[in-house]
Motif scaffolding. Structure first.
Motif, PDB file in Angstrom:
ATOM      1  N   LEU A 152      -6.276 -34.447  32.143  1.00 44.57           N
ATOM      2  CA  LEU A 152      -7.674 -34.011  32.185  1.00 44.57           C
ATOM      3  C   LEU A 152      -8.059 -33.752  33.632  1.00 44.57           C
ATOM      4  O   LEU A 152      -7.972 -34.645  34.482  1.00 44.57           O
ATOM      5  CB  LEU A 152      -8.583 -35.090  31.587  1.00 44.57           C
ATOM      6  CG  LEU A 152     -10.090 -34.793  31.615  1.00 44.57           C
ATOM      7  CD1 LEU A 152     -10.419 -33.582  30.751  1.00 44.57           C
ATOM      8  CD2 LEU A 152     -10.894 -36.013  31.167  1.00 44.57           C
TER       9      LEU A 152
ATOM     10  N   VAL B  82     -18.123 -36.922  29.383  1.00 41.46           N
ATOM     11  CA  VAL B  82     -16.729 -36.965  29.843  1.00 41.46           C
ATOM     12  C   VAL B  82     -16.014 -38.190  29.296  1.00 41.46           C
ATOM     13  O   VAL B  82     -14.812 -38.132  28.980  1.00 41.46           O
ATOM     14  CB  VAL B  82     -16.659 -36.893  31.376  1.00 41.46           C
ATOM     15  CG1 VAL B  82     -16.977 -38.243  32.018  1.00 41.46           C
ATOM     16  CG2 VAL B  82     -15.301 -36.379  31.836  1.00 41.46           C
TER      17      VAL B  82
ATOM     18  N   ALA C 284     -12.738 -38.027  26.982  1.00 40.58           N
ATOM     19  CA  ALA C 284     -11.511 -38.758  27.302  1.00 40.58           C
ATOM     20  C   ALA C 284     -11.087 -39.670  26.153  1.00 40.58           C
ATOM     21  O   ALA C 284      -9.894 -39.777  25.839  1.00 40.58           O
ATOM     22  CB  ALA C 284     -11.704 -39.562  28.580  1.00 40.58           C
ATOM     23  N   ARG C 285     -12.052 -40.322  25.510  1.00 40.70           N
ATOM     24  CA  ARG C 285     -11.708 -41.218  24.402  1.00 40.70           C
ATOM     25  C   ARG C 285     -11.227 -40.441  23.172  1.00 40.70           C
ATOM     26  O   ARG C 285     -10.370 -40.923  22.427  1.00 40.70           O
ATOM     27  CB  ARG C 285     -12.903 -42.093  24.060  1.00 40.70           C
ATOM     28  CG  ARG C 285     -13.161 -43.181  25.119  1.00 40.70           C
ATOM     29  CD  ARG C 285     -14.447 -43.937  24.884  1.00 40.70           C
ATOM     30  NE  ARG C 285     -14.592 -45.029  25.855  1.00 40.70           N
ATOM     31  CZ  ARG C 285     -15.707 -45.717  26.044  1.00 40.70           C
ATOM     32  NH1 ARG C 285     -16.807 -45.417  25.330  1.00 40.70           N
ATOM     33  NH2 ARG C 285     -15.744 -46.686  26.935  1.00 40.70           N
TER      34      ARG C 285
ATOM     35  N   TRP D  45      -9.807 -37.173  23.309  1.00 37.42           N
ATOM     36  CA  TRP D  45      -8.605 -36.387  23.613  1.00 37.42           C
ATOM     37  C   TRP D  45      -7.450 -37.262  24.105  1.00 37.42           C
ATOM     38  O   TRP D  45      -6.285 -36.898  23.993  1.00 37.42           O
ATOM     39  CB  TRP D  45      -8.941 -35.308  24.650  1.00 37.42           C
ATOM     40  CG  TRP D  45      -7.886 -34.261  24.794  1.00 37.42           C
ATOM     41  CD1 TRP D  45      -7.375 -33.453  23.814  1.00 37.42           C
ATOM     42  CD2 TRP D  45      -7.182 -33.913  26.004  1.00 37.42           C
ATOM     43  NE1 TRP D  45      -6.411 -32.614  24.346  1.00 37.42           N
ATOM     44  CE2 TRP D  45      -6.281 -32.872  25.686  1.00 37.42           C
ATOM     45  CE3 TRP D  45      -7.248 -34.366  27.327  1.00 37.42           C
ATOM     46  CZ2 TRP D  45      -5.445 -32.284  26.630  1.00 37.42           C
ATOM     47  CZ3 TRP D  45      -6.429 -33.783  28.273  1.00 37.42           C
ATOM     48  CH2 TRP D  45      -5.534 -32.751  27.936  1.00 37.42           C
ATOM     49  N   ARG D  46      -7.776 -38.430  24.702  1.00 40.80           N
ATOM     50  CA  ARG D  46      -6.801 -39.427  25.143  1.00 40.80           C
ATOM     51  C   ARG D  46      -5.804 -38.858  26.167  1.00 40.80           C
ATOM     52  O   ARG D  46      -4.599 -38.764  25.896  1.00 40.80           O
ATOM     53  CB  ARG D  46      -6.057 -40.017  23.941  1.00 40.80           C
ATOM     54  CG  ARG D  46      -6.985 -40.667  22.924  1.00 40.80           C
ATOM     55  CD  ARG D  46      -6.227 -41.122  21.680  1.00 40.80           C
ATOM     56  NE  ARG D  46      -5.301 -42.214  22.018  1.00 40.80           N
ATOM     57  CZ  ARG D  46      -5.652 -43.496  22.092  1.00 40.80           C
ATOM     58  NH1 ARG D  46      -6.917 -43.846  21.866  1.00 40.80           N
ATOM     59  NH2 ARG D  46      -4.765 -44.419  22.369  1.00 40.80           N
ATOM     60  N   PRO D  47      -6.279 -38.469  27.350  1.00 41.51           N
ATOM     61  CA  PRO D  47      -5.358 -37.988  28.392  1.00 41.51           C
ATOM     62  C   PRO D  47      -4.487 -39.129  28.909  1.00 41.51           C
ATOM     63  O   PRO D  47      -4.849 -40.312  28.833  1.00 41.51           O
ATOM     64  CB  PRO D  47      -6.296 -37.469  29.480  1.00 41.51           C
ATOM     65  CG  PRO D  47      -7.539 -38.288  29.322  1.00 41.51           C
ATOM     66  CD  PRO D  47      -7.675 -38.498  27.831  1.00 41.51           C
TER      67      PRO D  47
ATOM     68  N   VAL E  23      -5.813 -38.402  34.838  1.00 45.55           N
ATOM     69  CA  VAL E  23      -6.985 -37.629  35.235  1.00 45.55           C
ATOM     70  C   VAL E  23      -6.794 -37.169  36.679  1.00 45.55           C
ATOM     71  O   VAL E  23      -6.396 -37.956  37.542  1.00 45.55           O
ATOM     72  CB  VAL E  23      -8.285 -38.455  35.117  1.00 45.55           C
ATOM     73  CG1 VAL E  23      -9.473 -37.650  35.654  1.00 45.55           C
ATOM     74  CG2 VAL E  23      -8.526 -38.877  33.675  1.00 45.55           C
TER      75      VAL E  23
ATOM     76  N   ALA F 200     -13.932 -41.315  33.708  1.00 51.76           N
ATOM     77  CA  ALA F 200     -13.156 -41.104  32.480  1.00 51.76           C
ATOM     78  C   ALA F 200     -11.861 -41.897  32.523  1.00 51.76           C
ATOM     79  O   ALA F 200     -11.440 -42.493  31.516  1.00 51.76           O
ATOM     80  CB  ALA F 200     -12.875 -39.620  32.299  1.00 51.76           C
ATOM     81  N   ALA F 201     -11.211 -41.927  33.685  1.00 52.07           N
ATOM     82  CA  ALA F 201      -9.957 -42.664  33.813  1.00 52.07           C
ATOM     83  C   ALA F 201     -10.178 -44.166  33.642  1.00 52.07           C
ATOM     84  O   ALA F 201      -9.446 -44.839  32.910  1.00 52.07           O
ATOM     85  CB  ALA F 201      -9.318 -42.367  35.166  1.00 52.07           C
TER      86      ALA F 201
ATOM     87  N   THR G 206     -10.964 -45.290  30.055  1.00 46.98           N
ATOM     88  CA  THR G 206      -9.862 -45.193  29.091  1.00 46.98           C
ATOM     89  C   THR G 206      -8.589 -45.868  29.577  1.00 46.98           C
ATOM     90  O   THR G 206      -7.573 -45.859  28.873  1.00 46.98           O
ATOM     91  CB  THR G 206      -9.557 -43.714  28.774  1.00 46.98           C
ATOM     92  OG1 THR G 206      -9.323 -42.997  30.004  1.00 46.98           O
ATOM     93  CG2 THR G 206     -10.717 -43.062  28.043  1.00 46.98           C
TER      94      THR G 206
END
Length: 410
Positions: A4, A121, A125-126, A128-130, A133, A145-146, A149
């Motif tokens: 992401l 964001v 992130a939660r 799409w689960r990258p 980041v 976001a990092a 998650t």
């Protein structure tokens, strides 16, 4: 691997990340770019996939706000007053804009926009689960976001200014927020000291200050879409000097910062071939060009600089790094702290010169460009930086490092 990207609402801040996005995709990884709706077209044109969910204040407004704050604190070096953050007109009195009143009247609206952006964001992130980041310095949504998650984050610098600049410079690239701002997402404070990994595109001679682990990468220029005329490929019969001007400078610093006409007049007075690249609006505002000056509208700078003896620009990181990539000596005419640092550091490395904007009149610009073109020292230093930069890992090679980082092997 899913990566992401989180980017701020100014293309020049994330353009250095675009080649890394290409490299990740070419290696079979998925890339999504969390951005403001205003950046959808630019991200799409760059060949990346935008997710336009971010919100926040306009970058021009934030810059004007900072300049006026500096002026009220006695840190404004120019012989004119800064612009009013809202109207864009030069203030008649530094107290004309009341910061306390503005904060009292707009905190709810401003914080509401930030909360919407942060919420969006984290939700992205939660869902799409990258695995990783990557973000530019101003995109706080990235590290949030990092952290929310539990995946690693890497801050991608855009030039010679770093995350930990000395206090006397008065420049903090990484935004700071009051304690508790991120409690809603169960995240503690996010600031420059929580940055753990920095992707650094600068050659070692220009290493930006940072306390994070440095991930070196070769700068590969992306200056937006566009082509170039055939005559640029032809050898010039005289040294070629390019003049390029950033569209943001006048909007942030006012009409007195519009140095394009002075720069063109100065360079046209030398025995050189002059090429000007700018927006149609700036070319029109500059007025009639001297005889023999060639103009290009929004031509990507990396197509113009090969074969050029020098380039004159506003000190932006994109121009500075593209010139370094081409091995072209450069003159920076600056009106902001970050741009001034870029110019000073390149000049200190011997690969260019720097003039604060309010001192950059026609004779001073002409003398500085003549020094770059006529003396071999600047060209030799610029070539050394080009070679040093080209020895850094390519974006494709950095991909393997990022895979290890995402897997916890770094």
């Amino acid at each position: 691997m899913r990566v992401l990207f989180a980017v701020s609402a100014w293309p020049g801040h994330y353009y250095p990340m675009v080649p890394l996005g290409w490299a990740l995709q070419a290696a079979g990884h998925e890339v999504r770019v969390a951005c403001a709706p205003s950046q959808t077209a630019a991200v799409t044109t760059a060949g990346l996939t935008p997710v336009p969910v971010l919100d926040g204040m306009d970058m021009v407004f934030l810059s004007r706000l900072r300049y006026l704050w500096d002026a009220q604190a006695g840190r404004w070096p120019y012989p004119w007053r800064p612009l009013h953050p809202l109207t864009g007109e030069e203030v008649t009195d530094l107290r004309e804009f009341d910061f306390d009143r503005y904060v009292a009247e707009h905190t709810g609206q401003t914080f509401g926009a930030l909360v919407r952006s942060f919420d969006a964001v984290v939700r992205l992130a939660r869902d799409w689960r990258p695995d990783l980041v990557v973000h530019d310095p101003l995109a706080t949504e990235g590290p949030l976001a990092a952290a929310a998650t539990g995946v690693p984050a890497a801050l991608h610098l855009w030039g010679p200014t770093g995350t930990h600049e000395p206090a006397e410079h008065g420049l903090d690239l990484v935004p700071e927020y009051p304690p508790g701002t991120f409690a809603r997402w169960k995240v503690r404070g996010l600031d420059r000291d929580t940055v753990r990994h920095v992707i650094d595109p600068c050659p070692p001679e220009l290493a930006p200050p940072t306390a994070a682990r440095r991930l070196p990468v070769r700068f590969v220029p992306y200056n937006g879409p566009g082509g170039a005329p055939d005559w640029l490929l032809e050898p010039a019969d005289r040294p070629r000097v390019c003049v390029v001007w950033g569209t943001s400078t006048t909007r942030m610093s006012g009409p007195r910062s519009f140095l394009l006409p002075a720069a063109v007049e100065a360079v046209a007075g030398l025995d050189v071939e002059v090429v000007v690249t700018a927006t149609a609006e700036d070319l029109a505002a500059a007025g009639p060009m001297p005889a023999g000056v060639r103009t290009l509208e929004r031509c990507p700078l990396h197509l113009v600089l090969p074969g050029s003896a020098a380039v004159v620009h506003h000190g932006g990181a994109g121009c500075a790094m593209t010139a370094l990539h081409a091995g072209t000596p450069q003159l920076a005419l600056t009106f902001a702290i970050e741009q001034a640092l870029n110019g000073e550091r390149i000049a200190a490395a011997g690969a260019g010169a720097h003039l604060p904007g309010h001192l950059a009149d026609v004779p001073a610009i002409r003398a500085a460009v003549a020094g770059l073109v006529e003396k071999p020292a600047a060209a030799e230093a610029a070539e050394r930086l080009r070679v040093s930069s080209s020895a850094r890992p390519s974006p494709a090679e950095l991909v393997d490092t990022l895979v290890d980082l995402a897997a916890g092997r770094a």
